[in-house]
Design a protein around this motif. Structure first.
Motif, short mmCIF file in Angstrom:
data_model
loop_
_atom_site.label_atom_id
_atom_site.label_comp_id
_atom_site.label_asym_id
_atom_site.label_seq_id
_atom_site.Cartn_x
_atom_site.Cartn_y
_atom_site.Cartn_z
N ASN A 53 -6.92 -0.26 -15.14
CA ASN A 53 -6.48 -1.10 -14.01
C ASN A 53 -5.00 -1.45 -14.06
OD1 ASN A 53 -6.15 -3.10 -15.92
ND2 ASN A 53 -7.79 -4.41 -15.19
N GLY A 54 -4.24 -0.71 -14.83
CA GLY A 54 -2.82 -1.01 -14.96
C GLY A 54 -2.46 -1.60 -16.29
N GLY A 55 -3.48 -1.79 -17.15
CA GLY A 55 -3.23 -2.31 -18.49
C GLY A 55 -3.59 -3.76 -18.68
N HIS A 56 -4.30 -4.37 -17.71
CA HIS A 56 -4.63 -5.80 -17.78
C HIS A 56 -6.08 -5.98 -18.25
CE1 HIS A 56 -0.97 -6.15 -15.49
NE2 HIS A 56 -1.49 -5.42 -14.52
N MET A 57 -6.26 -6.34 -19.50
CA MET A 57 -7.62 -6.54 -20.01
C MET A 57 -8.04 -7.98 -19.80
SD MET A 57 -9.18 -5.84 -23.77
CE MET A 57 -10.74 -6.61 -24.20
N MET A 58 -9.19 -8.14 -19.14
CA MET A 58 -9.71 -9.47 -18.82
C MET A 58 -11.04 -9.70 -19.53
SD MET A 58 -9.00 -9.38 -14.74
CE MET A 58 -7.67 -8.34 -14.11
N THR A 59 -11.27 -10.93 -19.95
CA THR A 59 -12.57 -11.27 -20.54
C THR A 59 -13.62 -11.24 -19.45
OG1 THR A 59 -11.52 -12.69 -22.18
CG2 THR A 59 -13.87 -13.02 -21.79
N PRO A 60 -14.73 -10.51 -19.64
CA PRO A 60 -15.76 -10.45 -18.61
C PRO A 60 -16.36 -11.84 -18.34
CG PRO A 60 -16.11 -8.75 -20.26
CD PRO A 60 -15.06 -9.66 -20.80
N THR A 61 -16.77 -12.05 -17.12
CA THR A 61 -17.41 -13.31 -16.75
C THR A 61 -18.55 -13.03 -15.78
OG1 THR A 61 -17.09 -15.48 -15.74
CG2 THR A 61 -15.77 -13.69 -14.86
N LEU A 62 -19.56 -13.90 -15.78
CA LEU A 62 -20.65 -13.81 -14.82
C LEU A 62 -20.39 -14.72 -13.62
CD1 LEU A 62 -23.62 -13.88 -17.35
CD2 LEU A 62 -22.49 -11.90 -16.37
N LEU A 63 -19.28 -15.44 -13.65
CA LEU A 63 -18.95 -16.37 -12.59
C LEU A 63 -17.87 -15.78 -11.68
CD1 LEU A 63 -18.75 -19.62 -14.74
CD2 LEU A 63 -20.73 -18.70 -13.52
N LYS A 64 -17.93 -16.13 -10.41
CA LYS A 64 -16.95 -15.62 -9.46
C LYS A 64 -15.57 -16.23 -9.75
CE LYS A 64 -16.18 -14.92 -4.53
NZ LYS A 64 -16.70 -15.14 -3.16
N LYS A 91 0.91 0.08 -21.22
CA LYS A 91 1.89 0.06 -20.16
C LYS A 91 1.28 0.61 -18.86
CE LYS A 91 5.82 0.84 -23.28
NZ LYS A 91 6.92 1.78 -23.64
N PRO A 92 1.80 0.20 -17.71
CA PRO A 92 1.28 0.74 -16.44
C PRO A 92 1.34 2.26 -16.37
CG PRO A 92 2.71 -1.15 -16.02
CD PRO A 92 2.82 -0.84 -17.49
N GLN A 93 2.40 2.86 -16.97
CA GLN A 93 2.51 4.32 -16.96
C GLN A 93 1.39 4.96 -17.76
OE1 GLN A 93 4.82 1.89 -17.69
NE2 GLN A 93 6.74 2.94 -18.20
N THR A 94 1.05 4.32 -18.88
CA THR A 94 -0.05 4.83 -19.72
C THR A 94 -1.36 4.74 -18.96
OG1 THR A 94 1.12 4.10 -21.71
CG2 THR A 94 -1.22 4.62 -21.94
N SER A 95 -1.57 3.64 -18.27
CA SER A 95 -2.79 3.46 -17.49
C SER A 95 -2.88 4.52 -16.39
CB SER A 95 -2.80 2.05 -16.87
OG SER A 95 -3.97 1.85 -16.11
N ALA A 96 -1.77 4.81 -15.75
CA ALA A 96 -1.77 5.84 -14.70
C ALA A 96 -2.14 7.21 -15.27
CB ALA A 96 -0.40 5.90 -14.04
N MET A 97 -1.64 7.51 -16.46
CA MET A 97 -1.99 8.78 -17.11
C MET A 97 -3.48 8.84 -17.43
SD MET A 97 1.30 9.18 -19.65
CE MET A 97 0.66 10.64 -20.47
N LEU A 98 -4.03 7.72 -17.90
CA LEU A 98 -5.45 7.69 -18.23
C LEU A 98 -6.31 7.85 -16.97
CD1 LEU A 98 -5.43 4.83 -20.89
CD2 LEU A 98 -6.02 7.23 -21.29
N ARG A 99 -5.88 7.25 -15.87
CA ARG A 99 -6.62 7.43 -14.62
C ARG A 99 -6.62 8.90 -14.20
NH1 ARG A 99 -3.90 2.62 -13.18
NH2 ARG A 99 -2.40 3.72 -11.87
N SER A 100 -5.49 9.56 -14.38
CA SER A 100 -5.42 10.99 -14.05
C SER A 100 -6.35 11.80 -14.93
CB SER A 100 -3.97 11.49 -14.22
OG SER A 100 -3.11 10.86 -13.31
N LEU A 101 -6.41 11.46 -16.21
CA LEU A 101 -7.29 12.19 -17.13
C LEU A 101 -8.76 11.94 -16.80
CD1 LEU A 101 -5.38 11.63 -20.50
CD2 LEU A 101 -5.68 13.79 -19.29
N PHE A 102 -9.10 10.70 -16.49
CA PHE A 102 -10.48 10.38 -16.11
C PHE A 102 -10.88 11.16 -14.85
CE2 PHE A 102 -10.80 7.44 -19.38
CZ PHE A 102 -11.92 6.63 -19.29
N ARG A 103 -9.97 11.19 -13.89
CA ARG A 103 -10.26 11.92 -12.66
C ARG A 103 -10.39 13.42 -12.93
NH1 ARG A 103 -13.02 12.97 -8.59
NH2 ARG A 103 -11.99 13.97 -6.83
#
Length: 214
Positions: A59-70, A85-97
Protein backbone atom coordinates in the motif's frame (compact mmCIF):
# COMPACT_ATOMS: atom_id res chain seq x y z
CA UNK A 1 16.07 -10.51 11.46
CA UNK A 2 16.07 -6.73 11.88
CA UNK A 3 13.36 -6.37 9.24
CA UNK A 4 11.23 -9.14 10.76
CA UNK A 5 11.49 -7.41 14.13
CA UNK A 6 10.58 -4.05 12.61
CA UNK A 7 7.35 -5.40 11.15
CA UNK A 8 6.43 -7.08 14.43
CA UNK A 9 6.96 -10.73 13.50
CA UNK A 10 8.87 -11.37 16.73
CA UNK A 11 5.90 -10.22 18.84
CA UNK A 12 2.31 -11.31 19.47
CA UNK A 13 -0.20 -9.39 17.38
CA UNK A 14 -2.42 -7.11 19.47
CA UNK A 15 -6.02 -6.67 18.31
CA UNK A 16 -9.43 -6.28 19.95
CA UNK A 17 -9.53 -10.08 20.27
CA UNK A 18 -7.42 -11.44 23.16
CA UNK A 19 -6.98 -14.81 21.46
CA UNK A 20 -3.75 -14.67 19.50
CA UNK A 21 -0.60 -16.74 19.47
CA UNK A 22 2.99 -15.62 19.56
CA UNK A 23 5.07 -16.30 16.44
CA UNK A 24 6.98 -19.59 16.41
CA UNK A 25 10.66 -18.67 16.10
CA UNK A 26 14.00 -20.50 16.17
CA UNK A 27 15.40 -20.87 19.68
CA UNK A 28 18.75 -19.72 18.37
CA UNK A 29 18.93 -17.40 15.36
CA UNK A 30 21.87 -18.90 13.49
CA UNK A 31 23.25 -18.18 10.03
CA UNK A 32 21.24 -21.17 8.83
CA UNK A 33 18.07 -19.62 10.28
CA UNK A 34 18.84 -16.43 8.38
CA UNK A 35 19.18 -18.34 5.12
CA UNK A 36 16.07 -20.50 5.52
CA UNK A 37 13.87 -17.65 6.81
CA UNK A 38 14.29 -16.01 3.41
CA UNK A 39 12.02 -18.68 1.90
CA UNK A 40 9.75 -19.20 4.89
CA UNK A 41 11.35 -22.11 6.75
CA UNK A 42 12.08 -22.02 10.46
CA UNK A 43 9.38 -19.66 11.70
CA UNK A 44 5.62 -19.26 11.59
CA UNK A 45 3.19 -16.42 12.31
CA UNK A 46 -0.57 -16.24 12.61
CA UNK A 47 -2.39 -15.49 9.33
CA UNK A 48 -3.69 -12.03 10.25
CA UNK A 49 -0.19 -10.98 11.28
CA UNK A 50 1.30 -12.02 7.97
CA UNK A 51 -1.54 -10.38 6.05
CA UNK A 52 -0.93 -7.08 7.85
CA UNK A 53 2.72 -7.09 6.79
CA UNK A 54 1.88 -7.85 3.16
CA UNK A 55 -0.72 -5.09 3.15
CA UNK A 56 1.94 -2.67 4.35
CA UNK A 57 4.34 -3.81 1.65
CA UNK A 58 1.75 -3.19 -1.09
CA UNK A 59 0.00 0.00 0.00
CA UNK A 60 2.96 2.33 -0.34
CA UNK A 61 4.86 1.09 2.70
CA UNK A 62 2.38 2.01 5.47
CA UNK A 63 1.93 -0.88 7.90
CA UNK A 64 -1.13 -0.54 10.10
CA UNK A 65 -2.21 -2.60 13.09
CA UNK A 66 -5.32 -4.58 12.07
CA UNK A 67 -8.58 -3.65 13.75
CA UNK A 68 -12.11 -5.02 13.82
CA UNK A 69 -13.49 -1.52 14.37
CA UNK A 70 -14.29 1.01 11.67
CA UNK A 71 -11.76 3.81 11.30
CA UNK A 72 -10.94 6.43 8.70
CA UNK A 73 -8.04 6.25 6.29
CA UNK A 74 -6.57 9.32 7.99
CA UNK A 75 -6.66 7.65 11.41
CA UNK A 76 -5.07 4.51 10.00
CA UNK A 77 -2.25 6.43 8.33
CA UNK A 78 -1.67 8.48 11.48
CA UNK A 79 -0.87 5.28 13.38
CA UNK A 80 0.97 3.57 10.52
CA UNK A 81 4.62 2.55 10.55
CA UNK A 82 6.70 3.02 7.39
CA UNK A 83 8.32 -0.31 6.55
CA UNK A 84 9.49 0.20 2.94
CA UNK A 85 9.96 3.12 0.57
CA UNK A 86 7.11 3.95 -1.85
CA UNK A 87 9.36 2.94 -4.76
CA UNK A 88 9.94 -0.46 -3.17
CA UNK A 89 6.21 -0.91 -2.66
CA UNK A 90 5.57 -0.05 -6.31
CA UNK A 91 8.10 -2.69 -7.39
CA UNK A 92 6.43 -5.29 -5.17
CA UNK A 93 3.02 -4.46 -6.64
CA UNK A 94 4.47 -5.01 -10.11
CA UNK A 95 5.92 -8.35 -9.06
CA UNK A 96 2.65 -9.47 -7.45
CA UNK A 97 0.77 -8.53 -10.60
CA UNK A 98 3.31 -10.26 -12.84
CA UNK A 99 2.95 -13.42 -10.75
CA UNK A 100 -0.80 -13.42 -11.43
CA UNK A 101 -0.39 -12.68 -15.12
CA UNK A 102 2.39 -15.14 -15.89
CA UNK A 103 3.38 -17.01 -12.75
CA UNK A 104 2.26 -19.39 -10.04
CA UNK A 105 -0.82 -17.26 -9.23
CA UNK A 106 -2.16 -17.13 -12.80
CA UNK A 107 -5.35 -19.03 -11.86
CA UNK A 108 -6.39 -16.00 -9.77
CA UNK A 109 -6.09 -13.53 -12.64
CA UNK A 110 -9.72 -12.42 -12.89
CA UNK A 111 -10.12 -10.46 -16.11
CA UNK A 112 -10.68 -6.76 -15.47
CA UNK A 113 -9.80 -6.65 -11.78
CA UNK A 114 -5.98 -6.57 -11.94
CA UNK A 115 -5.36 -9.14 -9.22
CA UNK A 116 -1.86 -9.68 -7.90
CA UNK A 117 -0.67 -12.28 -5.46
CA UNK A 118 1.85 -14.64 -3.94
CA UNK A 119 1.55 -18.37 -3.50
CA UNK A 120 2.75 -20.38 -0.53
CA UNK A 121 3.18 -24.14 -0.15
CA UNK A 122 4.45 -25.00 3.32
CA UNK A 123 5.49 -28.48 4.38
CA UNK A 124 3.91 -29.25 7.75
CA UNK A 125 6.08 -30.27 10.68
CA UNK A 126 5.34 -33.84 11.78
CA UNK A 127 7.30 -35.37 14.66
CA UNK A 128 9.88 -32.62 14.43
CA UNK A 129 10.51 -32.97 10.69
CA UNK A 130 9.09 -31.41 7.56
CA UNK A 131 6.63 -33.78 5.91
CA UNK A 132 6.76 -34.35 2.15
CA UNK A 133 3.08 -35.23 1.81
CA UNK A 134 1.34 -32.98 4.37
CA UNK A 135 1.09 -29.36 3.33
CA UNK A 136 -0.52 -26.06 4.20
CA UNK A 137 -1.09 -24.05 1.05
CA UNK A 138 -1.91 -20.37 0.90
CA UNK A 139 -2.57 -17.54 -1.49
CA UNK A 140 -2.33 -13.91 -0.48
CA UNK A 141 -3.62 -11.49 -3.06
CA UNK A 142 -4.72 -7.91 -3.51
CA UNK A 143 -6.79 -5.97 -6.03
CA UNK A 144 -6.91 -3.80 -8.02
CA UNK A 145 -3.14 -4.02 -8.18
CA UNK A 146 -2.48 -0.57 -9.65
CA UNK A 147 -3.97 0.91 -6.47
CA UNK A 148 -4.79 -1.93 -4.03
CA UNK A 149 -7.92 -1.52 -1.93
CA UNK A 150 -8.55 -5.07 -0.75
CA UNK A 151 -6.36 -7.95 0.41
CA UNK A 152 -7.40 -11.55 0.85
CA UNK A 153 -5.72 -14.63 2.28
CA UNK A 154 -6.81 -18.16 1.42
CA UNK A 155 -5.38 -21.15 3.32
CA UNK A 156 -6.05 -24.85 2.70
CA UNK A 157 -4.96 -27.47 5.20
CA UNK A 158 -3.54 -30.68 3.73
CA UNK A 159 -4.92 -30.44 0.17
CA UNK A 160 -4.81 -33.64 -1.82
CA UNK A 161 -3.57 -34.10 -5.39
CA UNK A 162 -6.31 -34.91 -7.88
CA UNK A 163 -6.48 -35.86 -11.57
CA UNK A 164 -7.75 -32.32 -12.27
CA UNK A 165 -4.57 -30.87 -10.73
CA UNK A 166 -2.37 -33.35 -12.61
CA UNK A 167 -1.23 -34.90 -9.35
CA UNK A 168 -0.06 -31.63 -7.79
CA UNK A 169 -1.16 -30.33 -4.39
CA UNK A 170 0.67 -27.02 -4.39
CA UNK A 171 -0.93 -23.61 -3.85
CA UNK A 172 -1.20 -22.72 -7.52
CA UNK A 173 -3.59 -25.64 -8.03
CA UNK A 174 -5.90 -25.18 -5.01
CA UNK A 175 -5.59 -22.01 -2.92
CA UNK A 176 -5.03 -19.76 -5.93
CA UNK A 177 -8.15 -20.79 -7.90
CA UNK A 178 -10.23 -20.34 -4.73
CA UNK A 179 -8.80 -16.84 -4.34
CA UNK A 180 -9.69 -16.04 -7.94
CA UNK A 181 -13.28 -17.18 -7.48
CA UNK A 182 -13.60 -15.08 -4.33
CA UNK A 183 -12.40 -11.96 -6.16
CA UNK A 184 -14.73 -12.71 -9.06
CA UNK A 185 -17.72 -12.83 -6.71
CA UNK A 186 -16.94 -10.03 -4.26
CA UNK A 187 -15.36 -7.35 -6.48
CA UNK A 188 -18.72 -6.33 -8.02
CA UNK A 189 -20.31 -6.31 -4.54
CA UNK A 190 -17.57 -3.96 -3.36
CA UNK A 191 -18.33 -1.55 -6.17
CA UNK A 192 -15.06 -2.06 -8.05
CA UNK A 193 -15.70 -1.55 -11.75
CA UNK A 194 -13.66 -3.78 -14.06
CA UNK A 195 -11.22 -2.14 -16.43
CA UNK A 196 -10.52 -4.02 -19.65
CA UNK A 197 -7.33 -3.69 -21.63
CA UNK A 198 -7.14 -4.72 -25.28
CA UNK A 199 -5.60 -8.01 -24.11
CA UNK A 200 -8.46 -8.51 -21.64
CA UNK A 201 -11.04 -8.01 -24.37
CA UNK A 202 -9.24 -10.54 -26.53
CA UNK A 203 -9.31 -13.06 -23.67
CA UNK A 204 -13.02 -12.45 -23.12
CA UNK A 205 -13.72 -12.97 -26.81
CA UNK A 206 -11.86 -16.30 -26.73
CA UNK A 207 -13.78 -17.40 -23.61
CA UNK A 208 -17.09 -16.45 -25.20
CA UNK A 209 -16.17 -18.37 -28.34
CA UNK A 210 -15.19 -21.41 -26.29
CA UNK A 211 -18.51 -21.31 -24.39
CA UNK A 212 -20.50 -21.16 -27.63
CA UNK A 213 -18.62 -24.19 -28.94
CA UNK A 214 -19.26 -26.05 -25.70
Amino acid sequence: QAFLRRVGLFDRLQTELPESAKPLLPRHWSRLATATAAFGHGFAVQPLQGAAVVAGLLNGGHMMTPTLLKRSEQDGLAMAQTIVKPQTSAMLRSLFRLNAVDGTASKADVIGYRVGGKTGTAEKVVAGRYSKDKRLTSFIGAFPMDKPRYLLLVMIDEPKPTPETYGFATSGWNAVPVGGRIVERIAPMLGIAPQFSAEDLEKLAKLDKAKKKG
